[in-house]
Design an enzyme around this catalytic site. Sequence first.
Site, PDB file in Angstrom:
ATOM      1  N   ASP A   1       9.029   8.982  11.079  1.00 49.02           N
ATOM      2  CA  ASP A   1       7.697   8.032  10.671  1.00 49.02           C
ATOM      3  C   ASP A   1       8.152   7.327   9.237  1.00 49.02           C
ATOM      4  O   ASP A   1       9.047   7.709   8.605  1.00 49.02           O
ATOM      5  CB  ASP A   1       6.533   9.037  10.018  1.00 49.02           C
ATOM      6  CG  ASP A   1       5.494   8.406   9.713  1.00 49.02           C
ATOM      7  OD1 ASP A   1       5.436   7.189  10.187  1.00 49.02           O
ATOM      8  OD2 ASP A   1       4.641   8.888   8.925  1.00 49.02           O
ATOM      9  N   LYS A   2       7.588   6.339   8.844  1.00 43.95           N
ATOM     10  CA  LYS A   2       7.997   5.604   7.747  1.00 43.95           C
ATOM     11  C   LYS A   2       7.317   6.009   6.482  1.00 43.95           C
ATOM     12  O   LYS A   2       7.724   6.590   5.735  1.00 43.95           O
ATOM     13  CB  LYS A   2       8.043   4.157   8.034  1.00 43.95           C
ATOM     14  CG  LYS A   2       8.588   3.304   6.845  1.00 43.95           C
ATOM     15  CD  LYS A   2       8.454   1.919   7.242  1.00 43.95           C
ATOM     16  CE  LYS A   2       7.172   1.517   6.750  1.00 43.95           C
ATOM     17  NZ  LYS A   2       6.674   1.489   5.300  1.00 43.95           N
TER      18      LYS A   2
ATOM     19  N   GLU B   1      -1.292  -4.780  -3.073  1.00 40.88           N
ATOM     20  CA  GLU B   1      -2.275  -5.563  -3.866  1.00 40.88           C
ATOM     21  C   GLU B   1      -2.817  -4.611  -4.961  1.00 40.88           C
ATOM     22  O   GLU B   1      -2.804  -5.190  -6.356  1.00 40.88           O
ATOM     23  CB  GLU B   1      -3.238  -5.830  -3.042  1.00 40.88           C
ATOM     24  CG  GLU B   1      -3.292  -6.960  -2.081  1.00 40.88           C
ATOM     25  CD  GLU B   1      -4.623  -7.949  -1.892  1.00 40.88           C
ATOM     26  OE1 GLU B   1      -5.622  -7.135  -1.810  1.00 40.88           O
ATOM     27  OE2 GLU B   1      -4.485  -8.977  -2.264  1.00 40.88           O
TER      28      GLU B   1
ATOM     29  N   ASP C   1       3.838   0.556  11.046  1.00 40.67           N
ATOM     30  CA  ASP C   1       3.857  -0.469  10.015  1.00 40.67           C
ATOM     31  C   ASP C   1       4.227  -1.861  10.925  1.00 40.67           C
ATOM     32  O   ASP C   1       4.928  -1.688  11.972  1.00 40.67           O
ATOM     33  CB  ASP C   1       4.544  -0.100   8.785  1.00 40.67           C
ATOM     34  CG  ASP C   1       4.260  -0.853   7.744  1.00 40.67           C
ATOM     35  OD1 ASP C   1       3.575  -1.971   7.819  1.00 40.67           O
ATOM     36  OD2 ASP C   1       4.502  -0.319   6.732  1.00 40.67           O
TER      37      ASP C   1
ATOM     38  N   ARG D   1       4.954  -0.950  14.692  1.00 43.29           N
ATOM     39  CA  ARG D   1       3.730  -1.189  15.156  1.00 43.29           C
ATOM     40  C   ARG D   1       3.621  -0.307  16.658  1.00 43.29           C
ATOM     41  O   ARG D   1       3.044  -0.617  17.814  1.00 43.29           O
ATOM     42  CB  ARG D   1       3.164  -2.681  15.482  1.00 43.29           C
ATOM     43  CG  ARG D   1       3.638  -3.400  14.171  1.00 43.29           C
ATOM     44  CD  ARG D   1       3.537  -4.911  14.480  1.00 43.29           C
ATOM     45  NE  ARG D   1       2.111  -5.394  15.030  1.00 43.29           N
ATOM     46  CZ  ARG D   1       1.879  -6.488  14.922  1.00 43.29           C
ATOM     47  NH1 ARG D   1       2.420  -7.323  14.402  1.00 43.29           N
ATOM     48  NH2 ARG D   1       0.626  -6.611  15.522  1.00 43.29           N
TER      49      ARG D   1
ATOM     50  N   LYS E   1       4.781   6.742  19.875  1.00 40.35           N
ATOM     51  CA  LYS E   1       5.635   7.540  19.359  1.00 40.35           C
ATOM     52  C   LYS E   1       6.068   8.678  20.300  1.00 40.35           C
ATOM     53  O   LYS E   1       7.243   9.113  20.272  1.00 40.35           O
ATOM     54  CB  LYS E   1       5.133   7.913  18.206  1.00 40.35           C
ATOM     55  CG  LYS E   1       5.069   7.005  17.077  1.00 40.35           C
ATOM     56  CD  LYS E   1       4.635   7.614  15.463  1.00 40.35           C
ATOM     57  CE  LYS E   1       4.702   6.611  14.409  1.00 40.35           C
ATOM     58  NZ  LYS E   1       4.094   7.171  13.235  1.00 40.35           N
TER      59      LYS E   1
END
Lengths: 353, 1429
Positions: free
Chosen positions: B406-407, B503, B682, B843, B849
């Site tokens: 996973d990232k 952000e 992501d 994505r 996965k």
Amino acid sequence: MTWSATARGAHQPDNTAFTQQRLPAWQPLLSASIALPLFFCAGLAFIGLGLGLFYSSYGIKELEYDYTGNPGTGNCSACALADQDRAPPLRCSCAWYFSLPELFPGPVYLYYELTNFYQNNRRYSVSRDDTQLSGLPSALLHPANECAPYQRRASGLPIAPCGAIANSLFNDSFSLWHQRQPGGPYVEVPLDRTGIAWWTDCHVKFRNPPLVNGSLALAFQGTAPPPNWPRPVYELSPDPNNTGFINQDFVVWMRTAALPTFRKLYARIRQGNYSTGLPRGTYLVNITYNYPVRAFGGHKLIVFSNISWMGGKNPFLGIAYLVVGSLCILMGFVMLVVYIRYQDQNDEDEDAE
Amino acid sequence: MGSLAYREDLEEENSAFTWEVKANSRAYNNQFKKSFLCWQRQKHKSNVINTAKYNVFSFLPLNLYEQFCRISNLYFLLIIILQGFPEISTLPWFTLFAPLVCLLVIRATRDLVDDIGRHRSDRLINNRPCQILVGKSFLWKKWANLCVGDVVCLHRDNIVPADLLLLASTEPSSLCYVETADIDGETNLKFRQAPLVTHLQLTSVRSMASFRGKVVCEEPSSRLHHFVGCLDWDGRKHPLDSGNILLRGCRVRNTDTCYGMVIYAGFDTKIMKNCGRIRLKRTKIDRLVNRLVVLIFVSLVLVSMALSLGFWFKVTEFKARHYYVSSRYLYSVAAETFFIFWGFLILLSVMVPMAMFIMVEFIYLGNSMFINWDVEMYYAPQDQPARARSTSLNDQLGQVQYVFSDKTGTLTQNIMTFKKCCIGGVTYGPDEEEDTPHKENPYLWNEFADGKLLYQNAALLGAVRDNEDKTVREFWRLLAICHTVMVQEEDRQLVYQAASPDEEALVTAARNFGYVFVARTQDSITVLELGEKRVYKVLAMMDFNSIRKRMSVLVRSPEGSIYLYTKGADVVIFERLHKRGVKEWATEEALASFAEQTLRTLCLAYKQVGEDAYEEWRQRHQEASVLLQNRAHALHQVYEDMEQDLQLLGATAIEDRLQDGVCDTIKCLKQGNIKVWVLTGDKQETAVNIGFACQLLSENMLILEEKEILRILEAYWETDNSAPRGKGRRKHLFLPRVKVAMVISGELLDHLLLSLRKEPRALVHNVNEDGDASWQEPDAQTEDVQQDRRLSLMWRILGVQLRATVTPQVTGSSSSTSESPEVRRERAFVELASQCQAVICCRVTPKQKASIVALVKKYQRVVTLAIGDGANDINMIKTADIGVGLAGQEGLQAVQNSDYVLAQFCFLKRLLLVHGRWSYMRVCKFLRYFIYKTAASMMVQIWFSFYNGFSAQPLYEGWFLALFNLLYSTLPILYIGLFEQDVSAEQSLELPELYIAGQKDELFNYWVFLQALAHGTVTSLVNFFVPLWVSHDSAGPVSFSDYQSFAVVVAMSGLLSITMEVVLAIRYWTALSVLAVFLSLLFYVLATSLSQSLWLFQISPKTFPFLYADRNVLSRPSILLVVLLNVSLNTLPTLALRVICQALKKAGPKEREEAPSEEVAAVEPGPYPQRGSRGRRSSYAFSHREGYADLITQGTSLRKAPALGGDVLGARAGTPEPEPGARESLRPRANTWAPGRRRPPPQDPASAEDAPSPGAPEARPSGSRREPPPAGQEDREAPWKAPFASWRSWSSGWRQRLQGPRRRAASLPGPSPAPAARPPPPGGPRAPAESVPRRGRRCPRCSGRGSPGTGHPRARPSPNAGLCAPRSPIKRGAPPLGLLSAPRVPEPGPASAWGPKHRRLGQGLPSTPRPRSWGLRELSSRDTARSPR
């Protein structure tokens, strides 16, 4: 969770050599510098040992005679013929004459050898009752089931000693006669029938049942001898210390052989004039031929042998050691070659780098 | 989570409402019985949890039953029973009995210990206290006393004891905040709400006590997020759903007190129903060993048959001629042969390594303990050691070939830190190394600074405080204004809630530098600029989406002038700059260097807008925002018009911090020939950026993207369909020097792998792609031509390469013709992917996965390892051969489904390279040696059979056989299995190449097995025949021609040979190994002298027949010489072989070492197209979700008056009656909890594309299930009630709901009454955003973490949703033209958008004349290659 260098987390593993798999260790590298000397030394040692063994075996004299009595092989043929119908004729005797040109050095051992006799057959080798043989009076009258069909006689009497092994006790007997001068009288050479079994066997493992009124016969009262036995077990020998279950012939027989061809010690010659060996002269072995072997294609042999520190005549062990020793040295050389070759290469590599 | 969602989707909704619970009425609840045959029990279970398997009485029978379910135990039981027959009993009874009993006892002890632990934890849980309403008051009771229907009182931080219906709480509107970390692994707060009616009426303990409501609902099920029922009270029915339910295991947070009524208790609770059985994973070696044992068994049967055949001939002879034994053979020859067959089977059963199984278990256990104990895998900050949850996979750790990672949270910490900035062309980096402690916090002057900013730059700070440089001022102002962050005050501290951590990092940085974003209302933003409070009027917010890649805010400053503030991806911003000067070049340079350090960059720009221009624009904006068709497109155009002629302010660089040691770990793993695939939810840019950051990707790699992949696979297709040709050429066309990496998106995966989806959607996909591309990237077409040329070259190379490796396998197998197209496609893809040095899948959904892992497993037949930390990784973790869970902040669900738990990604290196390799090596060595040992010691039985007339006479003494495997030979071999080290841990880490042996199964395979068997056979031959020949000639008192002596000599030789072998095998000598060898020999001495002692002989002469045999035999030197001969004959050749092999091997590694260096040198840029490093710069800091601009501008979630939201949460609104609006505003959230398809389809088909009115129409579909609220009114009035914690949750959840709402929205009637509502940009699913805040509950099923991992992909409820999306509206009956394009998920989104753009930059096409960027790129590419960040 606050954490500092001193505070230990609740779940922090122990930092010990064991848990961290960092036990002080020695990681031997089988380098040629260790292996080569090892191999050469071992090789030399083995060759030396082999030579010693070989020569000691070489020095051992052995004299054997097949008295099975196959037709045309000697005067035991007659007995052998009589043996054909499986009921051994009582008191069939034959003789083996031999002459020794020189002293047969002592101590001389007398063996009998049987071939193709499967004492190691499973059914045969379990057919005994060690409890009975260890002299327990209760077991004497209640032989183990393994002994069947030699457990009880048809009459219901328990057999002592029970089982197939005891029943097939080797019952040939030998006597040795010596003629010092040709034409002279034959003098009987005394055969020592004791000390032929393991001491622990005839003193610990095999015990007679407790005497009843000082009599062994009474102790065996209520038992029957095995079917093939002409005499009950307490009459195996006139020597009261060598009769019953502790009769050494019996004990030797009961220690079953590992292989279908086996020798068993019959007697030692170590008394009187013969303690140094059998002097030269003509000998006569008087054989009481009882034991049938031709039915299963076996042979009976009688063997005279003397003994060295490493046992009887046995060239194999010496030769084996010689071979292993030379192989060691050979392997050592091979390793040396390999080592030198790759050592050079490695050196070159290092130089190149 | 995806798995859950998936499973639940599949589940039929057939549950009937048969579960009745009446409050405060045990008598009523107890009347329900469940009967099974004649046995009745309470239908409702009590709250007692009993997870233990056994109790005092059931332990023995149950445990024995379980043990004899094991086939090996059953086999031995059978053999022992067979042994009871005297006819075939060849071994003494104890020979097999003793080991089996030992084995059973050991296993039973272990089970008992486990079970006692379970009992203990059960007791702990059952005895937890809770307050139960008894009579008229709440009393403290134990959890165990809780019954269905009881009313429970819970306080802050309590754990919910059972599944409760929330009746009331002290919070306003009877909200109750829960943390569900123990259930779904999400740490963010969620809220539950009591039904209105109970909230209104149950205001006191007295009213609770008299509460007699009856809940009718479904039978207990395992569906965590599903609950449907109704509350029957006072004759009225009130609907209930999962939003009213507190699940057992949740923790009550931020809520003083809440009251609930037990609906499901004990094992009926959702969480307990979810405690699935742990799937047993078996290792490769395990399977191999099982096959080998079967093989051994089969060969034993064969050998027994052969030996019986020998007996057949012998027994006729015995019966006929061997009179001394013939009477013992009473049966016919055939019967005796039959008996002897079984006899042999019993005799040879000692060759089936029974002890091996139990020892392997010990070894696994021990190695797992070492993993648990490893201090170097202990992560102090979390107090988290590594943990092996599964103790049977250790050896597999040494064979891993594919790591799927996973990232977010796994490779990265998911912490964004403001790292650098470039203002007006001046780069401000951090002053010092961030780790060094500062004497004082430079932000102390600023009372709003949160003091956590690590970035410190005195020069910049000075410039800010001087407040002289306009650029600097505007820079920070922009950061404080242009965002969608929500603010909240907690404990007199501002707390920001942002859609993306980027952000938040930016706004926080601005805050620390004195530009404090204080408050926001629907149309204003309050900023404290260096202490001066300024309120900006927000005129428009043009939110981010993945196509625009920028965000703008149009504000009117307090002075009255209008400014446009824009931040966005560099490419986008630079295109829209007014002029390009020195400043711009400098900024671009800075951007390049940021990108080189793999920072996530953003460009900031602003401009002043004239009043006239604004007025004119406003009108157009107004027009566009009320368009019925193509509104998104129109709005996009309007935005585009405004965002022109910008002035560059600077750039920011944010670091998505990698976890410590990630680069090093990945490098090590790659050296160990482990392929690392990153599977992330992501978006592509971020994933690629991280790929570069952790050096998974490098500049000299050829990165395959969507189009290339398709081309190559098509090429493969064509060639595969035609006959395979040119076999001879393949070898040298194979190009190992090209380093290839693959970046693939979930959508493409779906497209490629037909089997992953149910219906063909290639067509639709293509239409989508073209449609989007045509308007969104005007120059995409021209680029394609360029690209084609490049591609053709590339796919020729790769196509050949692929063919070279693929086709032989495919065509080689006979099944090639029969392979279905799906299979071939999948195989082709997997082959291509496995050729790549690195694969990044972005994505992807959790299900994808898992599918990817499953695909690789299926076609590569390799050991796979999946590592992840979030709930979205569970599927993958469960699918992979080894699942590793990272125990991070993300809760426990990944951990609970994993086999190994680590605290940090970098520990994976040690886990695999050290522990995995050791374990594998140990197990292999153990197995090899065990098989050798068994063969060496037991084969003599076979040889002996030839000499005893095949009568199945055992050669060894019964006790030797019984104890040989238990005592005499166990310890050294156990030592090997537990402690052996061929190389030290440090060396393992330094030489990852050593790991390759495990991947190739080098240490234990059939060949090794045969070797071991052959070696054992040779040893047994020597041990048997040397004594045989020696004994032939000798006799007398010193002979060993008798059976017992012979047995002793052979046994002794065997034991010593084996011990010598183990002495040679052990490479890691410690005191323990010496002890082990010594002890095992000591055991032999002791046990032998005991079993051959007079004492035991007297007890049972039959059982101990070898009286003094050893003592007699071994006291003779000549016999010792025989033993010595045997041992040396067995040992010396192997020793020599080892030495020679070692000498030969020394040359080996040298050659191997040269290979990698050659490879590095061989990478020449040559004809292969290079990606410019510039491409990476596009990793702007936005996450792929949109911000909350719509919510903000529409004010659905905000109070109109600027208030620092802190008080909203305030104390319990003592009034039991909240504003109806507030209640209702929360209502839909509860409703939308359930999967989208459960919602009733919209009643009124209509044509508006986007729901213009955020409030009323949205409330309708969901609200339709209950009393429709006074429409429209609540969204204006509704204060932002939900806690800000839920911001995060819904932010991640909203994507997921995009589909449903949009569809519904599309069908709602009427144009937007709200002028502020802007249609979403086309392609970007933005419309539903409007509905989100009110329905802000996050769908926990699919939102793994606040992470991008699940956000976007889950926009499509299922992998084929993207396909269905355009269709469904058609089905619904009102397809306005715009629908076909607009609600489409941005299929080609980043995947294709990124590609062309950065290719363009990289190739320096004329359209972007940036001469200097060339030099930069080259420089940076060289630098990155050399120096990692």
